[in-house]
Write an enzyme that holds these catalytic residues in place. Structure first.
Site, PDB file in Angstrom:
ATOM      1  CG  ASN A  31       0.623  -4.171   1.898  1.00 47.27           C
ATOM      2  OD1 ASN A  31      -0.453  -3.484   1.535  1.00 47.27           O
ATOM      3  ND2 ASN A  31       1.517  -4.890   1.173  1.00 47.27           N
ATOM      4  CG  ASP A  90       0.764  -8.610   4.470  1.00 57.07           C
ATOM      5  OD1 ASP A  90       0.407  -7.982   3.347  1.00 57.07           O
ATOM      6  OD2 ASP A  90       1.950  -8.420   4.305  1.00 57.07           O
ATOM      7  CG  HIS A 140      -1.682   2.266   6.357  1.00 57.97           C
ATOM      8  ND1 HIS A 140      -2.179   2.261   5.324  1.00 57.97           N
ATOM      9  CD2 HIS A 140      -1.311   3.761   6.602  1.00 57.97           C
ATOM     10  CE1 HIS A 140      -2.237   3.227   4.742  1.00 57.97           C
ATOM     11  NE2 HIS A 140      -1.432   3.924   5.570  1.00 57.97           N
TER      12      HIS A 140
HETATM   13  N1  APR Z   1       0.922  -7.029  -8.400  1.00 55.36           N
HETATM   14  C1  APR Z   1       1.419  -5.592  -8.133  1.00 55.36           C
HETATM   15  N2  APR Z   1       0.113  -4.668  -7.997  1.00 55.36           N
HETATM   16  C2  APR Z   1      -1.011  -5.105  -8.189  1.00 55.36           C
HETATM   17  C3  APR Z   1      -1.193  -6.536  -8.430  1.00 55.36           C
HETATM   18  C4  APR Z   1      -0.353  -7.745  -8.365  1.00 55.36           C
HETATM   19  N3  APR Z   1      -0.469  -8.849  -8.499  1.00 55.36           N
HETATM   20  N4  APR Z   1      -2.904  -6.697  -8.188  1.00 55.36           N
HETATM   21  C5  APR Z   1      -3.124  -5.500  -8.197  1.00 55.36           C
HETATM   22  N5  APR Z   1      -2.216  -4.572  -7.968  1.00 55.36           N
HETATM   23  C6  APR Z   1      -2.480  -3.429  -7.985  1.00 55.36           C
HETATM   24  C7  APR Z   1      -3.634  -2.557  -8.411  1.00 55.36           C
HETATM   25  O1  APR Z   1      -3.758  -2.423  -9.532  1.00 55.36           O
HETATM   26  C8  APR Z   1      -3.897  -1.236  -7.546  1.00 55.36           C
HETATM   27  O2  APR Z   1      -3.097  -0.033  -8.040  1.00 55.36           O
HETATM   28  O3  APR Z   1      -2.342  -2.737  -6.350  1.00 55.36           O
HETATM   29  C9  APR Z   1      -2.977  -1.671  -6.250  1.00 55.36           C
HETATM   30  C10 APR Z   1      -3.841  -2.016  -5.026  1.00 55.36           C
HETATM   31  O4  APR Z   1      -4.533  -0.621  -4.569  1.00 55.36           O
HETATM   32  P1  APR Z   1      -5.448  -0.494  -3.486  1.00 55.36           P
HETATM   33  O5  APR Z   1      -6.350  -1.640  -3.376  1.00 55.36           O
HETATM   34  O6  APR Z   1      -5.975   1.015  -3.453  1.00 55.36           O
HETATM   35  O7  APR Z   1      -4.279  -0.725  -2.130  1.00 55.36           O
HETATM   36  P2  APR Z   1      -3.586   0.466  -1.440  1.00 55.36           P
HETATM   37  O8  APR Z   1      -2.847   1.304  -2.544  1.00 55.36           O
HETATM   38  O9  APR Z   1      -2.450  -0.404  -0.682  1.00 55.36           O
HETATM   39  O10 APR Z   1      -4.401   1.210  -0.307  1.00 55.36           O
HETATM   40  C11 APR Z   1      -3.794   2.035   0.303  1.00 55.36           C
HETATM   41  O11 APR Z   1      -5.937   2.144   1.668  1.00 55.36           O
HETATM   42  O12 APR Z   1      -7.810   1.150   2.424  1.00 55.36           O
HETATM   43  C12 APR Z   1      -6.628   1.653   2.838  1.00 55.36           C
HETATM   44  O13 APR Z   1      -5.145   1.608   4.674  1.00 55.36           O
HETATM   45  C13 APR Z   1      -5.630   0.824   3.449  1.00 55.36           C
HETATM   46  O14 APR Z   1      -3.290   0.490   3.272  1.00 55.36           O
HETATM   47  C14 APR Z   1      -4.324   0.543   2.672  1.00 55.36           C
HETATM   48  C15 APR Z   1      -4.664   2.089   1.708  1.00 55.36           C
END
Ligand code: APR
EC number: 2.3.1.286
Length: 230
Positions: free
Chosen positions: A87, A89, A104
Protein backbone atom coordinates in the site's frame (compact mmCIF):
# COMPACT_ATOMS: atom_id res chain seq x y z
CA UNK A 1 10.57 -11.23 21.27
CA UNK A 2 9.34 -13.36 18.37
CA UNK A 3 9.59 -11.72 14.93
CA UNK A 4 6.12 -11.20 13.46
CA UNK A 5 6.23 -10.08 9.81
CA UNK A 6 3.14 -8.74 8.05
CA UNK A 7 2.59 -8.62 4.28
CA UNK A 8 -0.33 -6.23 3.73
CA UNK A 9 -2.22 -5.23 0.60
CA UNK A 10 -5.09 -2.96 -0.42
CA UNK A 11 -7.63 -4.97 1.63
CA UNK A 12 -5.87 -3.71 4.78
CA UNK A 13 -7.10 -0.19 3.98
CA UNK A 14 -10.53 -1.16 2.61
CA UNK A 15 -12.21 -0.54 5.99
CA UNK A 16 -10.70 2.95 5.95
CA UNK A 17 -12.69 3.66 2.79
CA UNK A 18 -9.80 3.30 0.31
CA UNK A 19 -10.75 1.18 -2.70
CA UNK A 20 -8.87 -2.00 -3.54
CA UNK A 21 -7.54 -2.60 -7.04
CA UNK A 22 -9.30 -5.76 -8.14
CA UNK A 23 -12.57 -5.87 -6.24
CA UNK A 24 -14.31 -3.61 -8.76
CA UNK A 25 -13.82 -5.79 -11.85
CA UNK A 26 -10.26 -4.61 -12.34
CA UNK A 27 -10.97 -0.89 -12.36
CA UNK A 28 -9.29 1.33 -9.79
CA UNK A 29 -11.60 4.27 -9.19
CA UNK A 30 -12.89 3.79 -12.74
CA UNK A 31 -9.47 3.54 -14.37
CA UNK A 32 -7.61 0.58 -15.84
CA UNK A 33 -4.65 0.10 -13.48
CA UNK A 34 -2.20 0.07 -16.41
CA UNK A 35 -3.54 3.48 -17.55
CA UNK A 36 -2.66 5.21 -14.27
CA UNK A 37 -0.13 2.93 -12.51
CA UNK A 38 2.39 2.02 -15.22
CA UNK A 39 5.43 3.77 -16.67
CA UNK A 40 3.76 3.59 -20.11
CA UNK A 41 0.66 5.29 -18.73
CA UNK A 42 2.86 8.07 -17.32
CA UNK A 43 4.67 8.55 -20.64
CA UNK A 44 1.41 8.56 -22.63
CA UNK A 45 -0.63 10.88 -20.39
CA UNK A 46 1.25 12.42 -17.43
CA UNK A 47 -1.59 14.86 -16.75
CA UNK A 48 -4.09 12.00 -16.26
CA UNK A 49 -1.67 10.16 -13.97
CA UNK A 50 -0.92 13.28 -11.90
CA UNK A 51 -4.65 14.00 -11.56
CA UNK A 52 -5.36 10.41 -10.56
CA UNK A 53 -2.80 10.44 -7.76
CA UNK A 54 -3.82 13.95 -6.71
CA UNK A 55 -7.32 12.56 -6.12
CA UNK A 56 -5.92 9.53 -4.24
CA UNK A 57 -3.75 11.85 -2.07
CA UNK A 58 -6.66 14.15 -1.23
CA UNK A 59 -8.78 11.12 -0.33
CA UNK A 60 -6.00 9.68 1.85
CA UNK A 61 -5.71 12.93 3.82
CA UNK A 62 -9.37 12.47 4.88
CA UNK A 63 -9.05 8.74 5.66
CA UNK A 64 -8.26 7.29 9.09
CA UNK A 65 -6.50 4.08 10.15
CA UNK A 66 -9.01 1.29 10.89
CA UNK A 67 -9.19 -1.22 13.74
CA UNK A 68 -6.97 -3.60 11.77
CA UNK A 69 -4.17 -1.03 11.54
CA UNK A 70 -4.57 -0.35 15.26
CA UNK A 71 -4.43 -4.05 16.19
CA UNK A 72 -1.16 -4.42 14.26
CA UNK A 73 0.31 -1.45 16.13
CA UNK A 74 -0.86 -2.98 19.45
CA UNK A 75 0.88 -6.28 18.62
CA UNK A 76 4.21 -4.42 18.98
CA UNK A 77 3.76 -4.81 22.76
CA UNK A 78 4.11 -8.57 22.37
CA UNK A 79 6.14 -9.16 19.20
CA UNK A 80 8.95 -7.59 17.16
CA UNK A 81 6.59 -6.50 14.35
CA UNK A 82 7.77 -5.52 10.85
CA UNK A 83 5.26 -4.58 8.17
CA UNK A 84 5.93 -4.98 4.45
CA UNK A 85 3.08 -3.28 2.63
CA UNK A 86 2.11 -2.99 -1.04
CA UNK A 87 0.00 0.00 0.00
CA UNK A 88 1.08 3.55 -0.69
CA UNK A 89 -0.99 5.06 2.13
CA UNK A 90 0.46 6.02 5.54
CA UNK A 91 -2.28 4.38 7.62
CA UNK A 92 0.02 1.79 9.22
CA UNK A 93 2.32 4.60 10.40
CA UNK A 94 -0.57 6.79 11.57
CA UNK A 95 -1.91 3.85 13.65
CA UNK A 96 1.50 3.70 15.39
CA UNK A 97 3.37 0.89 13.60
CA UNK A 98 7.08 1.65 13.89
CA UNK A 99 8.66 -0.50 11.18
CA UNK A 100 6.96 -0.25 7.76
CA UNK A 101 8.51 -0.99 4.36
CA UNK A 102 6.57 0.34 1.35
CA UNK A 103 7.26 -1.97 -1.60
CA UNK A 104 5.29 0.18 -4.06
CA UNK A 105 6.22 3.65 -2.81
CA UNK A 106 4.39 6.32 -0.84
CA UNK A 107 1.50 8.56 -1.92
CA UNK A 108 2.66 11.35 0.43
CA UNK A 109 5.99 11.66 -1.37
CA UNK A 110 6.98 13.02 -4.77
CA UNK A 111 10.19 12.43 -6.67
CA UNK A 112 12.19 13.67 -9.63
CA UNK A 113 11.25 11.92 -12.88
CA UNK A 114 14.92 11.63 -13.88
CA UNK A 115 16.67 11.08 -10.52
CA UNK A 116 14.89 8.61 -8.23
CA UNK A 117 17.08 9.66 -5.30
CA UNK A 118 15.45 13.13 -5.25
CA UNK A 119 12.42 12.44 -3.03
CA UNK A 120 10.26 15.08 -1.31
CA UNK A 121 7.38 15.07 1.20
CA UNK A 122 4.16 15.74 -0.72
CA UNK A 123 0.77 16.60 0.84
CA UNK A 124 -0.49 18.78 -2.04
CA UNK A 125 -1.37 18.22 -5.68
CA UNK A 126 1.50 17.74 -8.12
CA UNK A 127 0.94 19.81 -11.28
CA UNK A 128 2.41 19.51 -14.77
CA UNK A 129 5.33 21.93 -14.94
CA UNK A 130 6.21 21.53 -11.25
CA UNK A 131 9.87 20.50 -11.28
CA UNK A 132 12.44 19.01 -8.91
CA UNK A 133 15.73 20.74 -8.06
CA UNK A 134 17.30 19.24 -11.19
CA UNK A 135 14.57 20.83 -13.35
CA UNK A 136 12.64 17.67 -14.27
CA UNK A 137 8.90 17.11 -13.86
CA UNK A 138 7.89 15.98 -10.37
CA UNK A 139 6.00 12.66 -10.22
CA UNK A 140 4.40 10.61 -7.43
CA UNK A 141 6.94 8.45 -5.54
CA UNK A 142 5.04 5.31 -6.58
CA UNK A 143 6.54 2.12 -8.05
CA UNK A 144 4.57 1.64 -11.28
CA UNK A 145 4.13 -1.52 -13.30
CA UNK A 146 7.26 -1.88 -15.41
CA UNK A 147 9.54 -0.38 -12.75
CA UNK A 148 11.97 -2.01 -10.32
CA UNK A 149 10.94 -2.64 -6.67
CA UNK A 150 13.92 -1.18 -4.75
CA UNK A 151 12.78 -2.42 -1.30
CA UNK A 152 12.36 -6.05 -2.38
CA UNK A 153 15.64 -7.32 -0.93
CA UNK A 154 15.23 -5.89 2.59
CA UNK A 155 11.64 -7.16 2.56
CA UNK A 156 12.73 -10.68 1.58
CA UNK A 157 15.36 -10.66 4.38
CA UNK A 158 12.66 -9.78 6.92
CA UNK A 159 10.36 -12.59 5.76
CA UNK A 160 13.28 -15.05 5.83
CA UNK A 161 13.71 -14.29 9.56
CA UNK A 162 10.00 -14.39 10.48
CA UNK A 163 8.84 -16.59 13.37
CA UNK A 164 5.25 -15.79 12.33
CA UNK A 165 4.06 -14.46 8.94
CA UNK A 166 0.68 -12.73 8.53
CA UNK A 167 -0.62 -11.95 5.02
CA UNK A 168 -3.53 -9.49 5.02
CA UNK A 169 -5.78 -8.18 2.25
CA UNK A 170 -3.86 -8.98 -0.90
CA UNK A 171 -4.96 -11.01 -3.94
CA UNK A 172 -1.41 -12.35 -4.25
CA UNK A 173 -1.41 -11.59 -7.99
CA UNK A 174 1.28 -8.93 -8.35
CA UNK A 175 4.94 -9.91 -8.49
CA UNK A 176 7.48 -9.71 -7.02
CA UNK A 177 5.41 -8.81 -3.89
CA UNK A 178 3.36 -12.02 -4.14
CA UNK A 179 6.54 -14.14 -4.08
CA UNK A 180 7.71 -12.79 -0.71
CA UNK A 181 5.78 -15.38 1.33
CA UNK A 182 8.01 -18.08 -0.23
CA UNK A 183 11.00 -16.68 1.70
CA UNK A 184 9.47 -17.69 5.05
CA UNK A 185 11.35 -20.48 6.91
CA UNK A 186 9.68 -23.88 6.36
CA UNK A 187 8.46 -24.14 9.96
CA UNK A 188 7.08 -20.58 10.15
CA UNK A 189 3.28 -20.52 10.49
CA UNK A 190 1.62 -18.36 7.80
CA UNK A 191 -1.79 -16.78 8.51
CA UNK A 192 -3.68 -15.37 5.49
CA UNK A 193 -6.49 -12.94 6.41
CA UNK A 194 -8.83 -12.08 3.53
CA UNK A 195 -12.67 -12.31 3.22
CA UNK A 196 -12.23 -13.72 -0.32
CA UNK A 197 -8.82 -15.41 -0.04
CA UNK A 198 -6.99 -16.01 -3.32
CA UNK A 199 -6.58 -19.72 -4.03
CA UNK A 200 -4.03 -19.33 -6.80
CA UNK A 201 -0.90 -21.42 -7.23
CA UNK A 202 1.20 -18.96 -5.19
CA UNK A 203 -1.04 -19.47 -2.16
CA UNK A 204 -1.55 -23.21 -2.65
CA UNK A 205 2.19 -23.91 -2.57
CA UNK A 206 2.60 -22.25 0.85
CA UNK A 207 3.22 -24.75 3.67
CA UNK A 208 1.98 -24.13 7.23
CA UNK A 209 -0.83 -21.96 5.81
CA UNK A 210 -3.86 -21.06 7.94
CA UNK A 211 -6.54 -19.13 6.01
CA UNK A 212 -8.77 -16.77 8.03
CA UNK A 213 -11.57 -15.79 5.63
CA UNK A 214 -12.49 -12.59 7.45
CA UNK A 215 -11.89 -8.85 7.08
CA UNK A 216 -8.62 -7.38 8.34
CA UNK A 217 -10.13 -6.04 11.57
CA UNK A 218 -12.14 -9.20 12.36
CA UNK A 219 -9.35 -11.56 11.33
CA UNK A 220 -6.69 -9.69 13.30
CA UNK A 221 -8.89 -9.59 16.39
CA UNK A 222 -9.24 -13.40 16.38
CA UNK A 223 -5.59 -13.93 15.37
CA UNK A 224 -4.33 -11.67 18.17
CA UNK A 225 -6.20 -13.81 20.73
CA UNK A 226 -4.75 -16.98 19.23
CA UNK A 227 -1.18 -15.61 19.10
CA UNK A 228 -1.29 -14.36 22.69
CA UNK A 229 -2.27 -17.83 23.88
CA UNK A 230 1.10 -19.17 22.61
N1 APR B 1 -10.13 -6.90 4.79
C1 APR B 1 -9.17 -7.71 4.27
N2 APR B 1 -9.05 -7.98 2.94
C2 APR B 1 -9.95 -7.40 2.12
C3 APR B 1 -10.99 -6.55 2.57
C4 APR B 1 -11.05 -6.31 3.98
N3 APR B 1 -12.00 -5.52 4.51
N4 APR B 1 -11.71 -6.14 1.48
C5 APR B 1 -11.14 -6.72 0.39
N5 APR B 1 -10.10 -7.48 0.77
C6 APR B 1 -9.20 -8.28 -0.07
C7 APR B 1 -9.78 -8.77 -1.38
O1 APR B 1 -10.50 -9.98 -1.19
C8 APR B 1 -8.51 -8.98 -2.21
O2 APR B 1 -8.01 -10.30 -2.04
O3 APR B 1 -8.11 -7.46 -0.43
C9 APR B 1 -7.51 -7.99 -1.60
C10 APR B 1 -7.21 -6.83 -2.51
O4 APR B 1 -6.54 -7.34 -3.65
P1 APR B 1 -6.05 -6.28 -4.75
O5 APR B 1 -7.14 -5.30 -5.01
O6 APR B 1 -5.47 -7.07 -5.88
O7 APR B 1 -4.89 -5.47 -4.00
P2 APR B 1 -3.39 -5.88 -3.81
O8 APR B 1 -3.24 -7.37 -3.72
O9 APR B 1 -2.86 -5.06 -2.70
O10 APR B 1 -2.72 -5.38 -5.21
C11 APR B 1 -1.33 -5.47 -5.30
O11 APR B 1 -1.41 -4.35 -7.43
O12 APR B 1 -2.27 -2.63 -8.67
C12 APR B 1 -1.16 -3.06 -8.00
O13 APR B 1 0.51 -1.75 -7.02
C13 APR B 1 -0.82 -2.13 -6.89
O14 APR B 1 -0.06 -2.61 -4.66
C14 APR B 1 -1.02 -2.97 -5.64
C15 APR B 1 -0.80 -4.37 -6.15
Amino acid sequence: MKKLVVLSGAGMSAESGLKTFRDADGLWEGHDVMEVASIEGWQQNPALVLDFYNQRRRQLLTAQPNIGHQLLADLEQHFDVSIVTQNVDDLHERAGSQKVIHLHGQLLESKSSIDGDLIYPCHQDIELGQTCESGSQLRPNIVWFGEMVPMLEPAAKLVAQADILVIIGTSMQVYPAASLANFAPVDTPIYYIDPKPAINETVQQLTNLVVIAETASQGLASLKEKLLEI
